[in-house]
Write an enzyme that holds these catalytic residues in place. Structure first.
Site, PDB file in Angstrom:
ATOM      1  N   CYS A 100       0.708  -1.231  -0.020  1.00 24.03           N
ATOM      2  CA  CYS A 100       0.052   0.022  -0.026  1.00 24.03           C
ATOM      3  C   CYS A 100       0.785   1.162   0.198  1.00 24.03           C
ATOM      4  CB  CYS A 100      -0.971  -0.248   1.197  1.00 24.03           C
ATOM      5  SG  CYS A 100      -1.969   1.446   1.295  1.00 24.03           S
ATOM      6  N   CYS A 109      -2.884  -0.744   8.543  1.00 21.07           N
ATOM      7  CA  CYS A 109      -1.890  -1.821   8.410  1.00 21.07           C
ATOM      8  C   CYS A 109      -0.751  -1.603   9.050  1.00 21.07           C
ATOM      9  CB  CYS A 109      -1.983  -2.269   7.038  1.00 21.07           C
ATOM     10  SG  CYS A 109      -3.711  -2.803   6.521  1.00 21.07           S
ATOM     11  N   CYS A 185      -7.108   1.148  -1.000  1.00 24.76           N
ATOM     12  CA  CYS A 185      -6.728   0.553  -0.158  1.00 24.76           C
ATOM     13  C   CYS A 185      -6.733  -0.878  -0.454  1.00 24.76           C
ATOM     14  CB  CYS A 185      -7.881   1.005   1.050  1.00 24.76           C
ATOM     15  SG  CYS A 185      -7.621  -0.498   2.670  1.00 24.76           S
ATOM     16  N   PHE A 324     -22.560 -15.982  23.730  1.00 27.33           N
ATOM     17  CA  PHE A 324     -22.177 -14.820  22.877  1.00 27.33           C
ATOM     18  C   PHE A 324     -22.895 -15.120  21.298  1.00 27.33           C
ATOM     19  CE2 PHE A 324     -19.259 -15.043  26.182  1.00 27.33           C
ATOM     20  CZ  PHE A 324     -19.565 -13.792  27.186  1.00 27.33           C
ATOM     21  N   ASN A 329     -23.885 -17.044  14.147  1.00 24.27           N
ATOM     22  CA  ASN A 329     -22.757 -17.341  13.173  1.00 24.27           C
ATOM     23  C   ASN A 329     -22.256 -18.894  13.229  1.00 24.27           C
ATOM     24  OD1 ASN A 329     -20.729 -16.584  11.224  1.00 24.27           O
ATOM     25  ND2 ASN A 329     -19.181 -16.776  12.993  1.00 24.27           N
ATOM     26  N   ASP A 394     -17.723 -17.201  22.142  1.00 25.23           N
ATOM     27  CA  ASP A 394     -17.260 -16.135  21.056  1.00 25.23           C
ATOM     28  C   ASP A 394     -17.456 -14.790  21.754  1.00 25.23           C
ATOM     29  OD1 ASP A 394     -16.289 -14.979  18.921  1.00 25.23           O
ATOM     30  OD2 ASP A 394     -17.966 -15.436  17.679  1.00 25.23           O
ATOM     31  N   CYS A 420     -10.819 -12.702  20.272  1.00 21.78           N
ATOM     32  CA  CYS A 420     -10.243 -11.526  19.483  1.00 21.78           C
ATOM     33  C   CYS A 420      -9.326 -11.060  20.267  1.00 21.78           C
ATOM     34  CB  CYS A 420     -11.290 -10.587  19.052  1.00 21.78           C
ATOM     35  SG  CYS A 420     -12.262  -9.861  20.371  1.00 21.78           S
TER      36      CYS A 420
END
Length: 465
Positions: A100, A109, A185, A324, A329, A394, A420
């Site tokens: 980039c 990033c 991007c 969660f 999902n 999750d 995460c």
């Protein structure tokens, strides 16, 4: 204010990223130190770590292990300094040319100078180190990843009019509110990438561009959505946005108002759908709304769902508890394979969303709302569902400590934890391991290639002996 593809809450400041502060609370700046430094390793946030001759730690932006660099210190604190490279004296074999043109300015990033294989290795080592601090040794760590370009299906772009009247469109600089004007991007999916130039052109025609706070973009398999944060209504500009939406064939929505913005769709309320493919089963479509959590990387999310189903060897009649659960999902794919799934969410609207998604896919998933951070609620939940064959977690970045403590008192045969934040994952895993669970599988999912962020999937099995 609800946001399209809402991000999970930011992790607390660690003291090793962002602006370092002096004991007085004010940042000191200096550029006097030009002594060469040897980069020893990468910090968790991807910066190079070195030490001065007197042993002080220095975090160096965009420096890689094995490199010798001359630096300029831009922030200093009692225990460590933060610096950037003035001169690269030796170059790591792992260094690559960033893909980039905005790398080093845009804060999005921060690892594009490191080859992809080394990025994955670094992320595995971050997980391994954080677990070692909890007394847990991890050996084999697998990985899930996607293409290193065109993977990001949602983004939030800032809008700013400078002192010369020029309108900027882009992302924030690292650790700053300064907006970096971007032309392209490479990590955006192509459908969103193609909107940048026409968006920039449109902003230049607006009568009141200062009334635009930001723009949110989302791409699904069939739809591109543009959400405009409009601080104050402007009819002429609204007409220009409508013409843009028609020309670009996108769905247009506007968050209108300053304090309590309301969402207005320019046409009929759209049906936004996430599609999940399952081996040997028809694909699933999960409806969602602005503000619902949606993973940014669709291919990686697809692989994570498949990994969880494989680890649990999901089969008809299996009793699974999904905590969660979001829009379903994991719940819906597990139900599609035949499991008896009970989904739990803290947000009542998400409980309704799961029920709707189950109905539209002709699946049976029971659901309820519960405070999953409250020990009393969690204890009652696990007591009621003590016959579960497995629990899937999750959680947001804050983790699932109350649940893992309760799972120590109410063990189940298997636990899958999707995280995460590896730091809160390691903390919560320690509760499970000390209660008799064994780590069976670990996988790092590179949801955000070229950044220091990562997702981790873990499988625990309870050792009744």
């Amino acid at each position: 204010m609800a946001m399209l593809g809402k991000r999970r809450p930011a992790r607390p400041a660690s003291g090793h990223s962002g602006l370092a502060r002096s004991p007085s609370g004010k940042a000191h700046t200096t550029s006097e130190d030009t002594s060469p430094l040897q980069i020893e390793r990468l910090a968790h946030d991807g910066r190079g770590v070195a030490h001065t001759a007197n042993g002080k730690t220095v975090f160096v932006d965009q420096a890689l292990p094995g490199e010798q660099v001359e630096v300029a210190v831009h922030l200093t604190r009692k225990r460590f300094d933060e610096a950037h490279i003035k001169s690269l004296l030796t170059t790591s074999e792992q260094r690559v040319t960033p893909l980039c043109p905005h790398f080093g300015h845009c804060g999005g990033c921060d690892l594009q100078h490191l080859n992809v294989a080394a990025q994955l290795t670094h992320k595995r080592e971050v997980v391994r180190e954080l677990f070692s601090r909890q007394g847990i040794t991890l050996t084999d760590i697998g990985s899930i990843h996607s293409s290193d370009q065109g993977y990001r299906r949602r983004a939030r772009l800032g809008v700013k009019v400078d002192s010369q009247g020029n309108t900027r469109l882009g992302f924030r600089a690292a650790h700053s509110h300064r907006l970096v004007d971007i032309e392209r991007c490479p990590v955006l999916v192509d459908a969103l990438q193609q909107l940048l130039t026409p968006l920039r052109a449109l902003l230049g025609t607006l009568d009141a561009p200062r009334q635009v706070g930001h723009i949110e973009l989302l791409a699904t398999a069939t739809t591109q959505v543009v959400l405009v944060r409009q601080l104050k209504a402007h009819p002429h500009d609204a007409a220009r946005w409508q013409a843009f939406a028609e020309q670009q064939q996108v769905v247009l929505g506007t968050w209108l108002g300053r304090e309590t913005p309301a969402l207005h769709w320019n046409d009929a309320v759209p049906v936004l759908e996430e599609t999940l493919a399952l081996d040997g089963h028809p694909p699933l479509t999960l409806a969602f709304s602005p503000g619902d959590f949606l993973q940014v990387n669709a291919p990686v999310n697809q692989q994570m769902v498949a990994q969880v189903i494989q680890w649990l060897a999901v089969k008809p009649g299996q009793k699974l508890l999904d905590l969660f659960a979001g829009i379903g999902n994991f719940s819906l794919p597990m139900a599609a394979v035949g499991a008896d799934v009970h989904a739990v969410e803290g947000n009542p609207a998400m409980v309704g969303r799961i029920a709707t998604n189950a109905q539209r896919n002709q699946l049976m998933v029971s659901g309820q709302q519960a405070d999953l951070a409250d020990p009393f609620s969690v204890n009652a939940l696990l007591t009621e569902h003590r016959a579960s064959d497995a629990v899937v977690l999750d959680p947001p970045r804050s983790g699932a400590e109350a649940i893992c403590q309760a799972l120590a008192r109410h063990p189940v045969p298997k636990v899958v934890y999707i995280s995460c934040d590896p730091a809160t994952l390691a903390r919560d895993a320690a509760h499970l391991v000390h209660a008799g669970y064994r780590v069976k599988q670990v996988v790092v999912a590179d949801m955000f290639l070229h950044t220091a962020h990562l997702e981790t999937l873990m499988l625990f099995e309870f050792d009744a002996g």
